[in-house]
Design an enzyme around this catalytic site. Structure first.
Site, PDB file in Angstrom:
ATOM      1  N   ASP A  12      -5.935  -1.270  -2.559  1.00 14.11           N
ATOM      2  CA  ASP A  12      -5.164  -2.303  -2.711  1.00 14.11           C
ATOM      3  C   ASP A  12      -3.865  -2.168  -3.603  1.00 14.11           C
ATOM      4  O   ASP A  12      -3.262  -3.078  -4.248  1.00 14.11           O
ATOM      5  CB  ASP A  12      -5.812  -3.651  -3.543  1.00 14.11           C
ATOM      6  CG  ASP A  12      -7.388  -3.969  -2.824  1.00 14.11           C
ATOM      7  OD1 ASP A  12      -7.194  -3.964  -1.756  1.00 14.11           O
ATOM      8  OD2 ASP A  12      -8.337  -3.834  -3.636  1.00 14.11           O
ATOM      9  N   LYS A  15      -0.186   0.084   0.103  1.00 16.59           N
ATOM     10  CA  LYS A  15       0.005   0.971   0.963  1.00 16.59           C
ATOM     11  C   LYS A  15       0.692   0.757   2.110  1.00 16.59           C
ATOM     12  O   LYS A  15       1.461   1.216   2.963  1.00 16.59           O
ATOM     13  CB  LYS A  15      -1.229   1.876   1.443  1.00 16.59           C
ATOM     14  CG  LYS A  15      -1.928   2.675   0.227  1.00 16.59           C
ATOM     15  CD  LYS A  15      -3.141   3.417   0.466  1.00 16.59           C
ATOM     16  CE  LYS A  15      -4.032   2.263   0.846  1.00 16.59           C
ATOM     17  NZ  LYS A  15      -4.640   1.580  -0.125  1.00 16.59           N
ATOM     18  N   GLY A  39      -8.191  -3.585   4.142  1.00 24.43           N
ATOM     19  CA  GLY A  39      -6.961  -4.650   4.541  1.00 24.43           C
ATOM     20  C   GLY A  39      -5.717  -4.209   3.992  1.00 24.43           C
ATOM     21  O   GLY A  39      -5.675  -3.722   2.945  1.00 24.43           O
ATOM     22  N   HIS A  40      -4.734  -4.056   5.177  1.00 28.18           N
ATOM     23  CA  HIS A  40      -3.421  -3.823   4.644  1.00 28.18           C
ATOM     24  C   HIS A  40      -2.613  -5.051   4.933  1.00 28.18           C
ATOM     25  O   HIS A  40      -2.624  -5.679   5.996  1.00 28.18           O
ATOM     26  CB  HIS A  40      -2.856  -2.531   5.425  1.00 28.18           C
ATOM     27  CG  HIS A  40      -3.335  -1.181   4.903  1.00 28.18           C
ATOM     28  ND1 HIS A  40      -2.964  -0.091   5.572  1.00 28.18           N
ATOM     29  CD2 HIS A  40      -4.076  -1.011   3.939  1.00 28.18           C
ATOM     30  CE1 HIS A  40      -3.732   0.922   4.916  1.00 28.18           C
ATOM     31  NE2 HIS A  40      -4.334   0.377   3.845  1.00 28.18           N
ATOM     32  N   GLN A 235      -8.207   2.382   1.552  1.00 29.04           N
ATOM     33  CA  GLN A 235      -8.500   2.378   0.264  1.00 29.04           C
ATOM     34  C   GLN A 235      -7.959   3.326  -0.709  1.00 29.04           C
ATOM     35  O   GLN A 235      -6.786   3.540  -0.433  1.00 29.04           O
ATOM     36  CB  GLN A 235     -10.118   2.858   0.369  1.00 29.04           C
ATOM     37  CG  GLN A 235     -10.988   1.668   1.091  1.00 29.04           C
ATOM     38  CD  GLN A 235     -11.508   2.123   2.432  1.00 29.04           C
ATOM     39  OE1 GLN A 235     -11.637   3.281   2.884  1.00 29.04           O
ATOM     40  NE2 GLN A 235     -12.388   1.264   3.045  1.00 29.04           N
TER      41      GLN A 235
END
Length: 451
Positions: A12, A15, A39-40, A235
């Site tokens: 988080d 990225k 998740g991005h 991650q």
């Protein structure tokens, strides 16, 4: 030229924003590990795209590849691709034939195992997303996994299902002593015929749309042709299964070394490129495990954590869970920089810290009367670490868009001092500073593709 993007903390870190920004200079973006538990969020022109599996470069029209180090839920993949198409984009996503497939029984087992671990007598719950990531990697290591290539051959798929599904059913019924007969949804996850029908159809779509590749060969040919390749880690370093705070980790390696293993691209080529660590200007975490700098003491600390959480939108992209909040932890960054060999860092969410009454940075730990400058190897020792803080000057709120347009010198002086302090402490130059969520709200000092 290759560029590897690595999360330097607990995930988080933002990225996706940097992959999106620098992905415009890449020809191919490769996810090399993880699954749809990562998740991005990409923001372009105020429009938000939440991606849990599709590589972030898809928003820029760059070819995206899920490498062999990924575990793939095809339903998530197709849903994200279809959603992007409905929003006017045309994502070109390929999947490595050696990548492993998340099957419905993996998701069921993930949930059961977390429930069992949550029992005080059974061990520690990790706080997984329940998406079947760990059980899929277990089957990969146990040589009983189903790979993307297997979906392309219905006979091979059936043979593998007939081998593995009875084992999984026995695990649920005989080890966990659960009755599948009373739960239709769970029972279907262990039905060979139903699984074969569903995943053979998925294989047909993958084949019809030409989505599968021999990842190693494909990347080699693209590199030989002079293409720029960006490797996107999911991650963060401190939930790496080898280098993180085990057992509160993911089941793969987000660190830079996995870029080669998880793609089949030569380690000497990846190692000859740039490795940029993404840093959040403070610390956040979803899930269980130590967090020495966590703001969870008195009411004032909890109020400050709530304020930062709301400002920074600190809620899981995949789960929506509120993230735990802490001050920036330099021992963690030193460990990340050493493990992955950062050539530069990008520091995000600098705007979130604007306007605070106080600002602290953890520069070291105290443990058993000893001062440590990096993270201990065991979680038990890390839990007992007391942070050593340095208090820095705070800065006023600023116009993110104006600062991004004007450049580094437009940042408040105290913000620049904060950034330079961090860079000196980890002996790594700063390549970019995120001052807002949008692609354009980034102050870029160095474009790694120009190095």
């Amino acid at each position: 030229m290759t560029l590897t993007i690595v999360g330097s903390q607990l995930g988080d870190e933002g990225k996706g924003a940097l992959v999106d920004r620098w992905g415009g200079d890449a020809d191919v973006v490769v996810r090399y590990q993880g699954g749809d538990n990562a998740g991005h969020t990409v923001v372009e022109g105020g429009v938000e795209y939440k991606l849990s599996l599709v590589p972030s470069g898809a928003v820029r029209g760059t070819i995206g590849i899920l490498g062999n180090g990924c575990v793939v839920n095809p339903k998530t993949l197709f849903t994200e691709i279809d959603d992007l198409r409905e929003r006017g984009l045309d994502p070109d996503v390929r999947v490595a034939r050696r990548a492993h497939v998340i099957m419905p029984y993996h998701r069921v087992l993930d949930g059961i195992e977390e429930e069992v671990k949550a029992d005080d007598d059974a061990g520690d719950a990790v706080g997984t997303t329940g998406r079947g990531i760990g059980p899929t990697y277990e089957d990969k290591a146990g040589r009983r996994g189903i790979r993307i290539a297997d979906l392309l051959d219905p006979d091979v798929l059936r043979e593998k299902l007939e081998y593995v599904v009875p084992q999984k059913r026995a695990l649920v019924e005989d080890v966990y002593e659960l009755d599948l007969a009373g739960d239709d949804d769970r029972a279907e996850a262990f039905d060979v015929d139903a699984l074969h029908e569903e995943f053979a159809a998925i294989g047909e779509r993958l084949a019809d749309e030409g989505m599968t590749v021999n990842c190693s060969d494909y990347l080699h040919r693209r590199h030989e042709a002079g293409d720029e390749i960006l490797f996107e880690g999911a991650q963060g370093t401190h939930i790496d299964v080898d280098h993180g705070n085990y057992p509160f980790v993911t089941s793969s390696n987000p660190t830079a070394g996995a870029a080669s293993v998880g793609s089949g691209f030569g380690v000497t080529t990846v190692g000859d490129g740039e490795v940029v660590g993404i840093v959040k200007a403070y610390l956040s975490r979803v899930g269980e495990g130590p967090l020495p700098t966590e703001l969870d003491g008195d009411a004032d600390e909890e109020a400050l954590a709530d304020d930062i959480r709301e400002r920074g939108g600190e809620f899981g992209t995949v789960t929506g869970r509120p993230r735990r909040i802490g001050w920036l932890d330099l021992p963690m960054l030193r460990h990340a920089a050493r493990v992955s060999g950062f050539t530069g860092v990008a520091v995000n969410h600098v705007d979130v810290l604007a306007g605070l009454d106080e600002l602290k940075v953890c520069t070291a730990y105290e443990l058993d009367s000893e001062e440590l400058d990096t993270v201990p190897t065991t979680t038990g020792r890390w839990e007992r670490c007391e942070p050593v803080y340095e208090t820095l000057d705070t800065w006023e709120e600023f116009d993110s868009a104006a600062v991004a347009e004007a450049g580094y010198d437009a940042l408040p002086e105290a913000a620049r001092e904060y950034l330079e302090f961090v860079a000196d402490e980890i002996d790594t130059p700063i390549y970019a500073i995120g001052v807002g969520p949008d692609r354009e709200e980034t102050v870029e000092l160095t474009n790694p593709f120009d190095e």
